[in-house]
Design a protein around this motif. Structure first.
Motif, mmCIF file in Angstrom:
data_model
loop_
_atom_site.group_PDB
_atom_site.id
_atom_site.type_symbol
_atom_site.label_atom_id
_atom_site.label_comp_id
_atom_site.label_asym_id
_atom_site.label_seq_id
_atom_site.Cartn_x
_atom_site.Cartn_y
_atom_site.Cartn_z
ATOM 1 N N GLU A 69 0.811 -1.206 0.000
ATOM 2 C CA GLU A 69 0.000 0.000 0.000
ATOM 3 C C GLU A 69 0.857 1.274 0.000
ATOM 4 N N HIS A 70 2.054 1.170 0.520
ATOM 5 C CA HIS A 70 2.963 2.316 0.603
ATOM 6 C C HIS A 70 4.358 1.872 0.136
ATOM 7 N N PRO A 71 4.512 1.628 -1.144
ATOM 8 C CA PRO A 71 5.814 1.172 -1.638
ATOM 9 C C PRO A 71 6.888 2.243 -1.442
ATOM 10 N N ALA A 92 8.441 6.152 -13.948
ATOM 11 C CA ALA A 92 8.544 4.954 -14.776
ATOM 12 C C ALA A 92 7.435 3.957 -14.461
ATOM 13 N N LEU A 93 6.833 4.053 -13.264
ATOM 14 C CA LEU A 93 5.725 3.185 -12.863
ATOM 15 C C LEU A 93 4.380 3.905 -12.973
ATOM 16 N N ASP A 94 4.377 5.065 -13.616
ATOM 17 C CA ASP A 94 3.156 5.872 -13.767
ATOM 18 C C ASP A 94 2.523 6.202 -12.426
ATOM 19 N N THR A 95 3.372 6.546 -11.459
ATOM 20 C CA THR A 95 2.867 6.959 -10.155
ATOM 21 C C THR A 95 3.663 8.172 -9.691
ATOM 22 N N PRO A 122 0.723 3.638 -4.723
ATOM 23 C CA PRO A 122 0.799 2.300 -5.314
ATOM 24 C C PRO A 122 0.617 2.361 -6.839
ATOM 25 N N PRO A 123 1.567 1.808 -7.579
ATOM 26 C CA PRO A 123 1.416 1.800 -9.035
ATOM 27 C C PRO A 123 0.436 0.707 -9.491
#
Length: 229
Positions: free
Chosen positions: A12-14, A161-164, A226-227
């Motif tokens: 939930e919180h990378p 790069a992860l669209d987040t 999160p992505p």
């Protein structure tokens, strides 16, 4: 129970961990010279008198540069007997006296003239210059700021790069922001020893300041949204 993101990250919180680095060059702020005044006499008093006179001459010359002379310090002092090696008895042949002086200048125009004038003095040895930045120089702060900016930019690129996107800073750790070694060997044929009688005053030595390299490195950890993988 509060929903606090853990520093090691969760789904939930990378977490994203990066390092930011900076390597900048700046003009030096000071130049340090090592000066050794020597004397030799057949008796202790003569050696001490000559050493005192020459030491006073160096200090008087250094102080004449006013604010250009940022620091003037006297280090080790010694009077050492020289034994006659030809006989069995401990017969003293002569006495050697030395006093070490450190001079720090912040005016590099005055530095060349001062170096030449010191090298012209009798029984005086000079080494340097060693270029430096002051410990509180703004250069160190600028390098640290750039290292932090690079860490943030790198973390944003990973998140992008992860669209987040990043949501919080978890940790910022300073792992070093220090000046590179700055000592230079004495220039060949430059500010060296002048043993013997003083010669006619030489022209000022042209000394080109060496730019100083400042390094800074930080570790930074961020939390990102999160992505969607």
């Amino acid at each position: 129970m509060t929903d606090t993101p853990l520093s090691y990250g969760t789904p939930e919180h990378p977490r994203v961990a990066v390092r930011g680095e900076a390597r900048l060059e700046f003009d030096p702020e000071t130049a340090r010279l090592g000066i050794t005044v020597s004397a030799r006499g057949k008796d202790r008093r003569n050696a001490l008198d000559d050493l005192t006179r020459r030491n006073d001459r160096v200090l008087e010359l250094a102080r004449s540069y006013g604010q250009a002379m940022e620091k003037l310090e006297t280090g080790a002092f010694s009077i050492t007997p020289e034994l006659d090696q030809q006989g069995r008895n401990e017969k003293i042949r002569a006495y050697h006296g030395r006093v070490h002086i450190t001079a720090v200048l912040n005016d590099f125009t005055a530095l060349g003239e001062f170096t030449t004038r010191i090298a012209d003095l009798e029984m005086t040895h000079i080494n340097g210059p060693w270029w430096n930045l002051r410990p509180d120089s703004p250069a160190h702060a600028e390098a640290r700021r750039q290292a932090v900016r690079e860490a943030v930019q790198r973390a944003r690129e990973y998140a992008g790069a992860l669209d987040t996107h990043l949501t919080a800073l978890v940790e910022l750790a300073d792992i070093g922001a220090e000046n590179a070694p700055t000592a230079l060997p004495a220039p060949p044929g430059g500010a060296r020893a002048a043993y013997g009688a003083a010669a006619p005053q030489a022209p000022a030595l042209n000394l080109e300041p060496q730019r100083q390299t400042v390094y800074a490195r930080v570790n930074a950890r961020f939390i990102m949204a999160p992505p969607k993988l």
